[in-house]
Design a protein around this motif. Structure first.
Motif, PDB file in Angstrom:
ATOM      1  N   UNK A  85      -2.513   0.978  -2.144  1.00 17.31           N
ATOM      2  CA  UNK A  85      -1.950  -0.039  -1.245  1.00 17.31           C
ATOM      3  C   UNK A  85      -0.794   0.472  -0.403  1.00 17.31           C
ATOM      4  N   UNK A  86      -0.530   1.777  -0.420  1.00 19.69           N
ATOM      5  CA  UNK A  86       0.612   2.310   0.312  1.00 19.69           C
ATOM      6  C   UNK A  86       0.551   2.092   1.813  1.00 19.69           C
ATOM      7  N   UNK A  87      -0.649   1.958   2.372  1.00 19.10           N
ATOM      8  CA  UNK A  87      -0.772   1.736   3.811  1.00 19.10           C
ATOM      9  C   UNK A  87      -0.233   0.371   4.220  1.00 19.10           C
ATOM     10  N   UNK A  88      -0.095  -0.548   3.266  1.00 19.74           N
ATOM     11  CA  UNK A  88       0.489  -1.866   3.536  1.00 19.74           C
ATOM     12  C   UNK A  88       1.943  -1.912   3.095  1.00 19.74           C
ATOM     13  N   UNK A  89       2.198  -1.590   1.827  1.00 20.07           N
ATOM     14  CA  UNK A  89       3.557  -1.725   1.299  1.00 20.07           C
ATOM     15  C   UNK A  89       4.512  -0.699   1.895  1.00 20.07           C
ATOM     16  N   UNK A  90       4.029   0.513   2.176  1.00 18.54           N
ATOM     17  CA  UNK A  90       4.900   1.539   2.745  1.00 18.54           C
ATOM     18  C   UNK A  90       5.496   1.133   4.080  1.00 18.54           C
ATOM     19  N   UNK A  91       4.685   0.737   5.077  1.00 10.79           N
ATOM     20  CA  UNK A  91       5.254   0.299   6.358  1.00 10.79           C
ATOM     21  C   UNK A  91       6.175  -0.916   6.229  1.00 10.79           C
ATOM     22  N   UNK A 147      -8.774  -4.297   5.042  1.00 13.28           N
ATOM     23  CA  UNK A 147     -10.095  -3.857   4.635  1.00 13.28           C
ATOM     24  C   UNK A 147      -9.919  -2.760   3.602  1.00 13.28           C
ATOM     25  N   UNK A 148     -10.908  -2.557   2.760  1.00 12.34           N
ATOM     26  CA  UNK A 148     -10.874  -1.471   1.787  1.00 12.34           C
ATOM     27  C   UNK A 148     -11.833  -0.387   2.269  1.00 12.34           C
ATOM     28  N   UNK A 149     -11.281   0.770   2.570  1.00 13.96           N
ATOM     29  CA  UNK A 149     -12.050   1.899   3.074  1.00 13.96           C
ATOM     30  C   UNK A 149     -11.829   3.086   2.144  1.00 13.96           C
ATOM     31  N   UNK A 150     -12.897   3.610   1.591  1.00 14.49           N
ATOM     32  CA  UNK A 150     -12.819   4.759   0.677  1.00 14.49           C
ATOM     33  C   UNK A 150     -11.843   4.509  -0.472  1.00 14.49           C
ATOM     34  N   UNK A 151     -11.850   3.287  -0.991  1.00 16.93           N
ATOM     35  CA  UNK A 151     -11.010   2.966  -2.144  1.00 16.93           C
ATOM     36  C   UNK A 151      -9.545   2.748  -1.826  1.00 16.93           C
ATOM     37  N   UNK A 152      -9.209   2.600  -0.540  1.00 14.39           N
ATOM     38  CA  UNK A 152      -7.820   2.358  -0.152  1.00 14.39           C
ATOM     39  C   UNK A 152      -7.741   1.128   0.753  1.00 14.39           C
ATOM     40  N   UNK A 153      -6.624   0.425   0.647  1.00 17.10           N
ATOM     41  CA  UNK A 153      -6.384  -0.738   1.500  1.00 17.10           C
ATOM     42  C   UNK A 153      -5.949  -0.259   2.883  1.00 17.10           C
ATOM     43  N   UNK A 154      -6.622  -0.764   3.919  1.00 17.26           N
ATOM     44  CA  UNK A 154      -6.277  -0.419   5.299  1.00 17.26           C
ATOM     45  C   UNK A 154      -5.933  -1.713   6.033  1.00 17.26           C
ATOM     46  N   UNK A 155      -4.718  -1.853   6.543  1.00 13.97           N
ATOM     47  CA  UNK A 155      -4.366  -3.081   7.276  1.00 13.97           C
ATOM     48  C   UNK A 155      -5.120  -3.174   8.595  1.00 13.97           C
ATOM     49  N   UNK A 156      -5.644  -4.343   8.889  1.00 14.05           N
ATOM     50  CA  UNK A 156      -6.348  -4.574  10.153  1.00 14.05           C
ATOM     51  C   UNK A 156      -5.701  -5.692  10.961  1.00 14.05           C
ATOM     52  N   UNK A 157      -4.830  -6.492  10.345  1.00 13.99           N
ATOM     53  CA  UNK A 157      -4.143  -7.588  11.034  1.00 13.99           C
ATOM     54  C   UNK A 157      -2.751  -7.731  10.428  1.00 13.99           C
ATOM     55  N   UNK A 158      -1.759  -7.135  11.086  1.00 12.89           N
ATOM     56  CA  UNK A 158      -0.416  -7.110  10.504  1.00 12.89           C
ATOM     57  C   UNK A 158       0.202  -8.505  10.413  1.00 12.89           C
ATOM     58  N   UNK A 159      -0.121  -9.390  11.337  1.00 12.28           N
ATOM     59  CA  UNK A 159       0.407 -10.754  11.234  1.00 12.28           C
ATOM     60  C   UNK A 159      -0.131 -11.441   9.986  1.00 12.28           C
ATOM     61  N   UNK A 160      -1.416 -11.213   9.691  1.00  9.41           N
ATOM     62  CA  UNK A 160      -1.983 -11.792   8.474  1.00  9.41           C
ATOM     63  C   UNK A 160      -1.407 -11.136   7.229  1.00  9.41           C
ATOM     64  N   UNK A 161      -1.137  -9.832   7.297  1.00 10.82           N
ATOM     65  CA  UNK A 161      -0.525  -9.134   6.168  1.00 10.82           C
ATOM     66  C   UNK A 161       0.863  -9.709   5.884  1.00 10.82           C
ATOM     67  N   UNK A 162       1.685  -9.813   6.940  1.00 12.51           N
ATOM     68  CA  UNK A 162       3.070 -10.259   6.752  1.00 12.51           C
ATOM     69  C   UNK A 162       3.128 -11.737   6.396  1.00 12.51           C
TER      70      UNK A 162
END
Length: 476
Positions: free
Chosen positions: A90-96, A160-175
Motif C-alpha cells: 500500500x506504499x503507493x497510497x500511504x507514502x504520498x 486498483x490492484x496491479x501485480x499485487x500492489x495498490x495503485x491509486x487511480x483517483x486521489x480525491x476518492x483516496x483522500x
C-alpha cells in the motif's frame, strides 16, 4: 516472550509507540489554536492577561511540539522495519499522503514556529499573530493528511490492484474516503477537548492551592466554556461516526456492542456492561437495556445490529478489548458533558472559582481527554482487525519476517528509551504547568522584558525557580 509470537510483539511495539506519540500532537493541536485565540484577544482588547497566558502556554506548546516530532519519526521508520509487506502493498497510497503532510503542514509549522516562539520582541504584532495562525493551521493540516491515510486503511477507495500492489487511480476518492470526514472531525474535536481539560485542570490545581489571579481565572473560564460547547458536539459527531462504521465495518460495531446473536428477531438491546468471552461466543454477566442498541445505532426500533456470529471466527475483532475501550471513551465523554453543565450552573451562581468539589473534579478530569483519545484509537484500530487494510490485506500478511528474539529486544529497548526520554520531557512540562502564569499582581514575578513584570516571552524559561515560587505560595 510471555507466550507471544513475533507478530504479536510487532503489533504491541507499534501500538506502544503510537500511544506515546498521539498524546503530544493532541495537545499541540489544541494549544496551537488556543494560542491563536489568546493572541487575537490580546490584540483586540489590549488586556495583559491574554498576553501572559500566551507566553505561559507557548512554553508548554514548544515542549509538546518537540516531543511530538521526535516520537513521530520512529513510527515512520517502523513502516519499513516491522511492516515492510504492508509498505510494499500500500506504499503507493500511504507514502504520498504522508509526504504531503511533510510538504504542507510540517514545513508550514517549521517555517513560522521560530517567529512564533522567539519573535515576540523582534517582529511586529501583526506578523507575530500571523505566524501563530500559520502554526495553528499547520497542526490542523497535519491532522488532515494523517487521518486521510489512516481512514483509507479503514475504508479504502480510489485504487486498483496491479501485480499485487495498490495503485491509486483517483486521489480525491483516496483522500476523501467514506470514513475520512467523520474521523477527521472526531479527532480534531477530541484534541480541542483534551486541551481544554488540560488547561482547566492546571487552573483548578492553582486555585486549590490558593493562587487566585486573573490569568488563572481566565484559564478555567475559557476551558469550561470549551467543555460546555464542544463536548456535546463531540457526542453528535461520534454518533455520525458510529453510523458510518456500522455501514462499512459492521464487525467492529458488533465487537463494540458485545453483540453475538440475532436469532430472536427482536430489536438489539444495548449492553451497558458485561464481559465478552471470545471462546464461549457470548457476553457474560451482561447488564442490558432492551431495544436501545437498535435505537442508537440504526435510529429505529425494528432493525437489528449485526452480530459477531454472522462473521467467521477468524474475521472477528477482539470484542473483549474493543467493548471496554469503547465504554471508557463514551464514559469519559459523558463526564465531560456533565462537567461542562456543572460549570455553567456554578458560573450562574457565582461559584465557578470557589467550589472546591468542582475544582477537585476538574483536576481529576485533566487527563480525561487524552485517556479518551487513547481508548478511541484502541477501539478503532483493534476493531479493524484482522485487517491492516480493511478487506484487502490481513495484519498477519503485513509484517516483516523478524524473529521472536529481535522483536522482544527492540520492544524492551523502546519501552526503556521512551519512558526515560519522554519521562524527562513530561516532567519538565509538568514543572512549567506547576509554575503557572505570572501576572505581576501580588505574586513574585520573573521579568518579561525591560520594565515588565509578567510571564517571560522566552520559550522554555521560568521553570528554574519553581521550588522557591511554590514555597512563596505556600507561605502566603
Amino acid at each position: 516472550m510471555f507466550g507471544l509470537e513475533a507478530l504479536d510483539l510487532a503489533r504491541i511495539q507499534f501500538a506502544f509507540t503510537v500511544s506515546f506519540h498521539i498524546l503530544f500532537p493532541a495537545i499541540t493541536i489544541g494549544l496551537a489554536s488556543y494560542l491563536a485565540v489568546l493572541e487575537g484577544l490580546w490584540l483586540k482588547s489590549g488586556e495583559e492577561v491574554y498576553r501572559d497566558l500566551y507566553h505561559f502556554w507557548s512554553k508548554i506548546f514548544a515542549v509538546n511540539f518537540g516531543m511530538g516530532v521526535v516520537s513521530g519519526l520512529v513510527m515512520a521508520y517502523q513502516f519499513g522495519t516491522n511492516w515492510s509487506a504492508f509498505s510494499d502493498f500500500a506504499g503507493a497510497v500511504t507514502g504520498p499522503l504522508l509526504t504531503y503532510e511533510v510538504l504542507t503542514a510540517f514545513f508550514l509549522e517549521a517555517g513560522f514556529l521560530g517567529v512564533m516562539l522567539f519573535g515576540w520582541n523582534r517582529v511586529g504584532p501583526g506578523l507575530h499573530f500571523f505566524s501563530t495562525l500559520m502554526v495553528a493551521i499547520g497542526t490542523l493540516i497535519s491532522t488532515f493528511w494523517i487521518l486521510a491515510s489512516n481512514s483509507w486503511m479503514h475504508t479504502p477507495q480510489g485504487f486498483e490492484i496491479v501485480d499485487g500492489r495498490v495503485i491509486p487511480v483517483d486521489w480525491l476518492a483516496v483522500i476523501f474516503n467514506p470514513s475520512f470526514p467523520y474521523r477527521l472531525l472526531h479527532m480534531a474535536t477530541a484534541a480541542f477537548l483534551a486541551t481544554a481539560f488540560f488547561v482547566g485542570a492546571s487552573a483548578a490545581w492553582h486555585l486549590l492551592r490558593g493562587r487566585d489571579n486573573p490569568a488563572i481565572r481566565k484559564m478555567l473560564s475559557m476551558a469550561m466554556w470549551m467543555a460546555l460547547i464542544v463536548a456535546p458536539v463531540q457526542a453528535f459527531i461520534g454518533d455520525l461516526h458510529g453510523l458510518n462504521t456500522l455501514n462499512y465495518q459492521p464487525a467492529k460495531i458488533a465487537a463494540m456492542e458485545g453483540h453475538w446473536d440475532n436469532g430472536s428477531g427482536e430489536p438489539t438491546p444495548l449492553i451497558l456492561f458485561g464481559w465478552p468471552d471470545m471462546a464461549r461466543e457470548e457476553t457474560r454477566f451482561k447488564l442490558e437495556i432492551p431495544a436501545l442498541g437498535s435505537l442508537i445505532l440504526t435510529h429505529s426500533l425494528d432493525k437489528q445490529v449485526p452480530a459477531l456470529k454472522e462473521f467467521a471466527p477468524e474475521d472477528r475483532p477482539n470484542s473483549t478489548l474493543v467493548f471496554w475501550t469503547f465504554r471508557v471513551m463514551v464514559g469519559l465523554g459523558l463526564l465531560m458533558i456533565a462537567t461542562g453543565l456543572w460549570s455553567l450552573w456554578l458560573r450562574r451562581h457565582g461559584g465557578l472559582f470557589r467550589s472546591r468539589a468542582f475544582l477537585h473534579l476538574v483536576v481529576w478530569m485533566g487527563p480525561s481527554g487524552l485517556i479518551a483519545i487513547l481508548a478511541g484509537w484502541f477501539t478503532t484500530e483493534v476493531g479493524r482487525q484482522p485487517w491492516v487494510v480493511y478487506g484487502l490485506m490481513r495484519t498477519a500478511d503485513a509484517a516483516s519476517g523478524h524473529g521472536l528474539a529481535q522483536m522482544s529486544l527492540t520492544l524492551a529497548l523502546f519501552v526503556l528509551v521512551y519512558f526515560s526520554l519522554f519521562g524527562v520531557g513530561f516532567g519538565y512540562m509538568m514543572r512549567l504547568v506547576r509554575k503557572g502564569p505570572v501576572t505581576g499582581e501580588g505574586e513574585d514575578v520573573v521579568a518579561g522584558g525591560p520594565g515588565q513584570q509578567h510571564t517571560p516571552s522566552r520559550p522554555l524559561s521560568a521553570a528554574e525557580d519553581e521550588d522557591q515560587d511554590d514555597l512563596q505560595v505556600e507561605r502566603s
